[in-house]
Design an enzyme around this catalytic site. Structure first.
Site, PDB file in Angstrom:
ATOM      1  N   CYS A   1       1.020   2.194  -6.543  1.00  0.00           N
ATOM      2  CA  CYS A   1       1.586   2.577  -5.410  1.00  0.00           C
ATOM      3  C   CYS A   1       1.211   2.813  -4.054  1.00  0.00           C
ATOM      4  CB  CYS A   1       2.417   3.708  -5.355  1.00  0.00           C
ATOM      5  SG  CYS A   1       3.216   4.611  -3.546  1.00  0.00           S
TER       6      CYS A   1
ATOM      7  N   ASN B   1      -2.629   4.980  -6.458  1.00  0.00           N
ATOM      8  CA  ASN B   1      -2.103   5.555  -7.650  1.00  0.00           C
ATOM      9  C   ASN B   1      -2.768   4.570  -8.413  1.00  0.00           C
ATOM     10  OD1 ASN B   1      -0.938   7.461  -6.855  1.00  0.00           O
ATOM     11  ND2 ASN B   1       1.248   6.776  -7.603  1.00  0.00           N
TER      12      ASN B   1
ATOM     13  N   GLY C   1       1.858   9.342   7.028  1.00  0.00           N
ATOM     14  CA  GLY C   1       2.291  10.804   7.579  1.00  0.00           C
ATOM     15  C   GLY C   1       3.996  10.651   7.490  1.00  0.00           C
TER      16      GLY C   1
ATOM     17  N   MET D   1       8.436  10.743   8.098  1.00  0.00           N
ATOM     18  CA  MET D   1       8.714   9.519   9.106  1.00  0.00           C
ATOM     19  C   MET D   1       8.932  10.674  10.599  1.00  0.00           C
ATOM     20  SD  MET D   1      12.273   9.634   7.287  1.00  0.00           S
ATOM     21  CE  MET D   1      13.285  11.271   6.920  1.00  0.00           C
TER      22      MET D   1
ATOM     23  N   SER E   1       1.441   8.244  11.122  1.00  0.00           N
ATOM     24  CA  SER E   1       0.471   7.667  10.293  1.00  0.00           C
ATOM     25  C   SER E   1      -0.830   7.859  10.608  1.00  0.00           C
ATOM     26  CB  SER E   1       1.614   6.922   9.472  1.00  0.00           C
ATOM     27  OG  SER E   1       2.044   7.315   9.449  1.00  0.00           O
TER      28      SER E   1
ATOM     29  N   HIS F   1      -4.154  10.570   1.416  1.00  0.00           N
ATOM     30  CA  HIS F   1      -3.642   9.123   1.419  1.00  0.00           C
ATOM     31  C   HIS F   1      -2.516   9.087   2.025  1.00  0.00           C
ATOM     32  CE1 HIS F   1       0.043  11.311  -1.493  1.00  0.00           C
ATOM     33  NE2 HIS F   1       0.698  10.283  -1.994  1.00  0.00           N
TER      34      HIS F   1
ATOM     35  N   ALA G   1       0.649  12.653   3.997  1.00  0.00           N
ATOM     36  CA  ALA G   1       0.499  14.034   4.507  1.00  0.00           C
ATOM     37  C   ALA G   1       0.714  15.373   3.442  1.00  0.00           C
ATOM     38  CB  ALA G   1       1.783  14.793   6.045  1.00  0.00           C
TER      39      ALA G   1
END
Lengths: 483, 160
Positions: free
Chosen positions: A102, A336, A381, A383, A387, A406, A408
């Site tokens: 991810c 990940n 971050g 929506m 970010s 990675h 929030a």
């Protein structure tokens, strides 16, 4: 300060905290948590339990780490980083997560808010059609067994060879978008079946595609920003968050089962069944590593196809080529994954689960264009809030196994968020604030409301103060697609 | 750890089985406790929780059916396989589910638990179905299946 644990937590600096190895039976090393006092106070009990469980795993080096966006996961905490000796240590699917590789991808443009705002509705509708999202979504790329194996081996390179992307995209992707130790022979029949139709799809949960504008007053380092292709002045960028879809999820499922069976006679005892692991040098460990790299390559390919579809959508709306729109990729980075990297202890297998590689300037693994500024780090971050674009530092290399935050990080469960927020109302409220949301699931939208997350600025301040990442720019959402 | 409200099944055709979603646990994932007066009821209740996490079942048609047969030495492993089979079929067949029936039996001679189940649903269509969250996998985090005074229960966290 009141914490969600009774364990002793010592303060090492303004933003670094340590749980001594004496706090839990079996801990081999201390556990470290990054965060301001406020962030630490917000951490749930699962973080403290899980990061100290990780500190018990054989072969762990120096300390188990949890980043400031950390929260209760399964096995490892989300935000967890742990490095193991490659000769005597373990590999753990629970330290990677089911959504193998991810990660985040950021594409810059030469467009401005003034260019995009009048056509935002049409653009988001086009993107919503071009990038399938939601439960079990299927993509337009049809793979057979042979071509799927090529995706597993070549990752994003396969996509670029098929015309889905630019050659330079590979330069601006972690590992060039292709991990070499991938072996399709380690993939189950079920994993083939789950993954064949999902290339180029977002999925759901916290995955998204977001059109953003660079915050005009919050470019923190103009020199580095220019190096990354960010000039500000209401510049539009596109951020993608997704992973390896059903294929990677099945690889995780397959090997959790296989590791459990192998562990039965080995005497390897773990404190959480989701921490089931195998010696990295064992047959099971090596097979998982090869399969995990297949899934990681599929994730790079997934985001590559999505990037292609994004460019096609922009070309269609703005009637220009993606080259003339300046749609160069800033970077693509995994959060990940488990990777073999060299540190002062020697070769280590670094697990990052909800944590981003953050190599500093001069690192051999940072692409040449970023050699002097450090590796780009993309942090999504919520929506509703925005970010960040950051870069890695030399201090991360020496202190946090080349890793940082990675995103929030959640503070509220999905069930609680759904009880607190109505998806349709949230969509209307965000539209009034200038953020257009297209979502497959209103329940899924409610789960991702901003109130369910930590304040990303607090999280970013923690890693900035710790010196393991450096702020470059803040990015604000204007359009979001969710599954 | 606090828990949420009990939610009655809305899976069509099934009554008497319950599950409740858990709060303040594995925050980014979905935890639930399923219960049943028999192992078979537990398997239906747990399956229903996974299905309800993915879709509102009453919005799903009945054009797709699949028989599932599984065996395991341990009942918790059989449930784990069963729930993972549902997640697998969602992606491999691109389907979501409306109804589920399950019969679990124990063969003491072979020392095996057997599941014979039917899944009924339809191919995914976001225009007609109320889709929810894409379940990635069933985890072993805090995973437990137990029987107490005739009531079977399972504690499950699924990754979404």
């Amino acid at each position: 300060m009141k914490l969600a644990t009774s364990m002793t937590v010592n303060r090492l600096s303004e933003v670094v905290w340590e749980i001594p190895a004496t706090e839990k039976l079996g801990m081999l090393v201390p556990a470290r948590i990054y965060g301001t006092e406020k962030i630490l106070g917000e951490m749930d009990e699962g973080v403290f339990e899980q990061v100290t469980n990780v500190a018990c795993l054989p072969g762990i080096q120096r300390y188990a780490v949890c980043m400031p966006d950390g929260h209760w996961g399964y096995g490892f905490p989300i935000g967890g980083v742990a490095a193991f000796d490659v000769r005597h240590g373990i590999i753990a699917p629970g330290g990677v997560g089911y959504d193998i590789n991810c990660g985040m991808r950021l594409i810059r443009t030469d467009l401005t808010l003034a260019d995009v705002k009048p056509r935002l509705e049409a653009l988001m509708t086009k993107l919503f059609q071009a990038v399938p999202a939601g439960v079990g979504s299927q993509g337009f790329v049809k793979l057979n067994r042979q071509t799927f194996q090529a995706v597993m081996r070549k990752g994003a390179r396969w996509c670029v060879d098929q015309g889905y992307g630019w050659e330079s995209d590979l330069t601006y992707t972690e590992e060039g978008g292709c991990l070499k130790e991938a072996d399709p022979d380690c993939i189950s029949e079920q994993a083939y079946q789950r993954g064949t139709s999902q290339l180029g799809t977002l999925g759901s949960g916290n995955h998204y595609l977001e059109v953003q504008v660079v915050h005009r007053d919050r470019i923190y380092d103009h020199h580095v920003a220019e190096q990354l292709g960010i000039h500000g002045r209401d510049q539009i960028v596109i951020m993608v968050h997704c992973g390896s879809r059903g294929f990677g999820h099945q690889v995780g499922t397959d090997y959790l089962r296989r590791f459990e069976q192998a562990a039965k006679g080995s005497g390897l005892v773990v404190k959480d069944r989701q921490l089931t692991c195998a010696p990295f040098q064992s047959r099971e460990g090596q097979d998982y590593f090869s399969a995990m790299n297949c899934a990681a390559n599929a994730a790079f390919a997934n985001r590559q196809v999505i990037a292609h579809q994004i460019r096609e959508a922009f070309c269609s709306i703005f009637k220009q080529s993606s080259e003339s729109l300046g749609m160069r990729q800033v970077y693509d980075v995994a959060h990940n994954i488990a990777k073999v990297e060299r540190y002062e202890e020697g070769l280590l297998l670094v697990h990052r689960k909800g944590a981003t590689r953050a190599f500093g300037p001069g690192s051999a693994d940072v692409p040449e264009p970023f050699q002097r500024v450090g590796q780009p780090v993309i942090c999504g971050g919520s929506m509703e809030t925005g970010s960040y674009l950051l870069v890695g530092t030399s201090r991360a290399d020496t202190e946090s196994f080349g890793s940082t935050m990675h995103g929030a990080g959640r503070t509220m469960s999905r069930a609680q968020a759904k009880r607190t927020v109505r998806g349709a109302q949230l969509q209307r409220d965000m539209a009034q604030r200038g953020i257009l949301v297209k979502a497959v699931s209103m329940a899924g939208l409610a789960e991702e409301a901003g109130i369910a997350y930590k304040n990303i600025s607090d999280v970013v301040e923690s890693v900035e103060t710790a010196g393991i990442t450096k702020k470059v720019a803040e990015l604000l959402p204007i359009g979001n697609i969710k599954g | 750890m606090s828990t949420g409200d009990i939610i009655l099944l809305s899976v069509v055709g099934d009554v008497g089985k319950t599950y409740r979603f858990l709060e303040e646990i594995a925050l980014a994932d979905v935890g639930f406790v399923a219960t049943g007066d028999s192992v078979s009821e537990l398997f239906v209740a747990a399956a229903s929780a996974v299905i309800e996490a993915m879709v509102n079942p009453v919005s799903v048609g009945t054009n797709w059916t699949r028989e599932v047969r599984l065996s395991q030495e341990q009942v918790d492993e059989l449930l784990f396989d069963w729930l993972n089979t549902i997640v697998f079929l969602k992606d491999a067949e691109a389907v979501v589910f409306r109804d589920v029936q399950a019969l679990v039996s124990y063969d003491s001679d072979a020392n095996l638990w057997h599941l014979s189940a039917t899944l009924i649903g339809d191919h995914i269509d976001a225009n007609r179905q109320e889709l929810r969250t894409d379940v990635k996998a069933v985890t072993k985090h805090l995973y437990e299946v137990k029987e107490k005074e005739g009531t079977w229960s399972a504690h499950v966290v699924v990754d979404v």
